[in-house]
Design a protein around this motif. Structure first.
Motif, PDB file in Angstrom:
ATOM      1  N   LYS A   1     -14.324 -27.696  27.752  1.00 24.59           N
ATOM      2  CA  LYS A   1     -14.662 -26.286  27.918  1.00 24.59           C
ATOM      3  C   LYS A   1     -14.456 -25.802  29.354  1.00 24.59           C
ATOM      4  O   LYS A   1     -14.321 -24.595  29.592  1.00 24.59           O
ATOM      5  CB  LYS A   1     -16.111 -26.046  27.486  1.00 24.59           C
ATOM      6  CG  LYS A   1     -16.366 -26.372  26.006  1.00 24.59           C
ATOM      7  CD  LYS A   1     -17.820 -26.178  25.639  1.00 24.59           C
ATOM      8  CE  LYS A   1     -18.083 -26.559  24.183  1.00 24.59           C
ATOM      9  NZ  LYS A   1     -17.406 -25.666  23.243  1.00 24.59           N
ATOM     10  N   GLY A   2     -14.436 -26.734  30.310  1.00 24.63           N
ATOM     11  CA  GLY A   2     -14.179 -26.368  31.710  1.00 24.63           C
ATOM     12  C   GLY A   2     -15.204 -25.404  32.278  1.00 24.63           C
ATOM     13  O   GLY A   2     -14.849 -24.503  33.050  1.00 24.63           O
ATOM     14  N   LEU A   3     -16.479 -25.588  31.939  1.00 22.67           N
ATOM     15  CA  LEU A   3     -17.506 -24.646  32.374  1.00 22.67           C
ATOM     16  C   LEU A   3     -17.700 -24.653  33.888  1.00 22.67           C
ATOM     17  O   LEU A   3     -17.898 -23.601  34.503  1.00 22.67           O
ATOM     18  CB  LEU A   3     -18.834 -24.973  31.670  1.00 22.67           C
ATOM     19  CG  LEU A   3     -18.901 -24.620  30.183  1.00 22.67           C
ATOM     20  CD1 LEU A   3     -20.186 -25.146  29.569  1.00 22.67           C
ATOM     21  CD2 LEU A   3     -18.784 -23.118  29.990  1.00 22.67           C
ATOM     22  N   GLY A   4     -17.640 -25.835  34.489  1.00 24.87           N
ATOM     23  CA  GLY A   4     -17.813 -25.922  35.941  1.00 24.87           C
ATOM     24  C   GLY A   4     -16.761 -25.124  36.681  1.00 24.87           C
ATOM     25  O   GLY A   4     -17.066 -24.363  37.612  1.00 24.87           O
ATOM     26  N   TYR A   5     -15.517 -25.287  36.246  1.00 25.24           N
ATOM     27  CA  TYR A   5     -14.415 -24.560  36.871  1.00 25.24           C
ATOM     28  C   TYR A   5     -14.548 -23.054  36.631  1.00 25.24           C
ATOM     29  O   TYR A   5     -14.339 -22.238  37.539  1.00 25.24           O
ATOM     30  CB  TYR A   5     -13.093 -25.071  36.303  1.00 25.24           C
ATOM     31  CG  TYR A   5     -11.886 -24.279  36.728  1.00 25.24           C
ATOM     32  CD1 TYR A   5     -11.380 -24.389  38.017  1.00 25.24           C
ATOM     33  CD2 TYR A   5     -11.258 -23.404  35.836  1.00 25.24           C
ATOM     34  CE1 TYR A   5     -10.276 -23.658  38.417  1.00 25.24           C
ATOM     35  CE2 TYR A   5     -10.151 -22.666  36.234  1.00 25.24           C
ATOM     36  CZ  TYR A   5      -9.666 -22.803  37.518  1.00 25.24           C
ATOM     37  OH  TYR A   5      -8.588 -22.063  37.909  1.00 25.24           O
ATOM     38  N   LYS A   6     -14.932 -22.660  35.423  1.00 27.92           N
ATOM     39  CA  LYS A   6     -15.074 -21.236  35.099  1.00 27.92           C
ATOM     40  C   LYS A   6     -16.187 -20.589  35.924  1.00 27.92           C
ATOM     41  O   LYS A   6     -16.041 -19.454  36.410  1.00 27.92           O
ATOM     42  CB  LYS A   6     -15.352 -21.063  33.601  1.00 27.92           C
ATOM     43  CG  LYS A   6     -14.147 -21.344  32.717  1.00 27.92           C
ATOM     44  CD  LYS A   6     -14.502 -21.179  31.247  1.00 27.92           C
ATOM     45  CE  LYS A   6     -13.275 -21.301  30.347  1.00 27.92           C
ATOM     46  NZ  LYS A   6     -12.613 -22.605  30.434  1.00 27.92           N
ATOM     47  N   LEU A   7     -17.289 -21.293  36.091  1.00 26.72           N
ATOM     48  CA  LEU A   7     -18.394 -20.764  36.893  1.00 26.72           C
ATOM     49  C   LEU A   7     -17.997 -20.627  38.361  1.00 26.72           C
ATOM     50  O   LEU A   7     -18.388 -19.663  39.038  1.00 26.72           O
ATOM     51  CB  LEU A   7     -19.620 -21.669  36.754  1.00 26.72           C
ATOM     52  CG  LEU A   7     -20.333 -21.617  35.396  1.00 26.72           C
ATOM     53  CD1 LEU A   7     -21.383 -22.714  35.307  1.00 26.72           C
ATOM     54  CD2 LEU A   7     -20.957 -20.245  35.161  1.00 26.72           C
ATOM     55  N   PHE A   8     -17.217 -21.582  38.846  1.00 23.37           N
ATOM     56  CA  PHE A   8     -16.743 -21.525  40.236  1.00 23.37           C
ATOM     57  C   PHE A   8     -15.857 -20.299  40.448  1.00 23.37           C
ATOM     58  O   PHE A   8     -16.011 -19.561  41.431  1.00 23.37           O
ATOM     59  CB  PHE A   8     -15.975 -22.805  40.576  1.00 23.37           C
ATOM     60  CG  PHE A   8     -15.310 -22.776  41.925  1.00 23.37           C
ATOM     61  CD1 PHE A   8     -16.029 -23.048  43.081  1.00 23.37           C
ATOM     62  CD2 PHE A   8     -13.958 -22.476  42.042  1.00 23.37           C
ATOM     63  CE1 PHE A   8     -15.419 -23.012  44.326  1.00 23.37           C
ATOM     64  CE2 PHE A   8     -13.336 -22.448  43.278  1.00 23.37           C
ATOM     65  CZ  PHE A   8     -14.070 -22.712  44.423  1.00 23.37           C
TER      66      PHE A   8
END
Length: 271
Positions: free
Chosen positions: A8-15
């Motif tokens: 889901k790449g949540l860390g990257y999306k939040l960044f």
């Protein structure tokens, strides 16, 4: 067949969302001063932030699964969103002229995207990719590359290496160096997780074979040199999802190449 659940790449999306938010707050100050260019940038950043927020909610609610199948005649893949078929693609192996795999990064080690480009005989390009919302992730991208190579799809040199590991029953989980003579070619394979391994092998080639100075290919994953004096002779180093392979073609003198682990403390020299 190989089945993969996309990240889901949540860390990257939040960044990225945080970066857009900070940029929007700066542009907002200019927007208040009635500067047109700041207003345009402010609203554009708001739109990008909204898109990022929508993508975060989407991936939280939807699990995307990727399934690829390769048989004697066809290459096909399906994408499911919460077990519902979202997209299906199928191509004939006989229509494929070339296969190129690419892992693209944005900045530093932030993972961006992965794609496989199938170049067809009619010059059409069919692309397998993880899209805007989801990521294969580096490990799963490597698994797909290995799956393709094991089915003779990919760069010619990489396919040679995949067949070599099969012929010698190489355990890809273990770091090791192995060799094989095949006609005029002498192969040195290296299985290693050390990201500096390519540079280490290249430096050894340059130091041990100074007569091979004619550089034909020089990229971050391949290095091909020829001799000015010996005709029809080359040394070809290439890295791929499996490991590292060096092909010595029509090279009479054989020098031992070592992995960084075998060199021990000397691996720091020149890095």
């Amino acid at each position: 067949m190989q089945t993969i659940i996309l990240d889901k790449g949540l860390g990257y999306k939040l960044f990225i969302l945080m970066a857009f938010t900070l940029f929007a707050s700066v542009m907002y100050q200019g927007h208040l001063s009635a500067e047109k260019i700041y207003s345009i940038l402010f609203f554009a950043t708001l739109a990008l932030s909204a898109f990022q927020i929508a993508s975060i909610f989407y991936v939280l609610l939807v699990k995307r699964t990727f399934e690829i199948t390769i048989d004697e005649e066809n290459i096909s893949w399906k994408i499911y969103d919460n077990k519902k078929l979202y997209k299906k693609t199928s191509i004939k192996k006989s229509d494929v002229k070339d296969v190129i795999t690419e892992v693209n990064f944005l900045t530093g080690n932030f993972y961006s995207s992965f794609q496989v480009i199938f170049k067809m005989n009619n010059d059409e390009e069919i692309i397998l990719t993880d899209g805007l919302f989801y990521d294969f992730g580096l490990k799963k991208a490597e698994d797909i590359c290995k799956f393709l190579l094991n089915n003779d799809l990919g760069d010619e040199q990489d396919i040679k290496f995949a067949k070599l590991t099969k012929d010698l029953n190489i355990k890809l989980e273990e770091e090791q160096v192995f060799t094989k003579k095949d006609g005029k070619s002498f192969f040195v394979g290296v299985i290693s997780k050390n990201k500096k391994e390519f540079l280490g092998l290249r430096l050894q080639i340059e130091n041990l074979y100074p007569e091979y100075k004619d550089i034909q290919k020089n990229a971050n994953n391949e290095f091909l040199v020829k001799s000015d004096t010996i005709k029809d002779s080359f040394i070809f180093l290439r890295s791929n999802a499996i490991g590292y392979v060096v092909e010595f073609y029509n090279v009479s003198r054989k020098e031992d190449l070592k992995s960084l682990k075998q060199m021990g403390k000397r691996q720091k020299i020149g890095f």
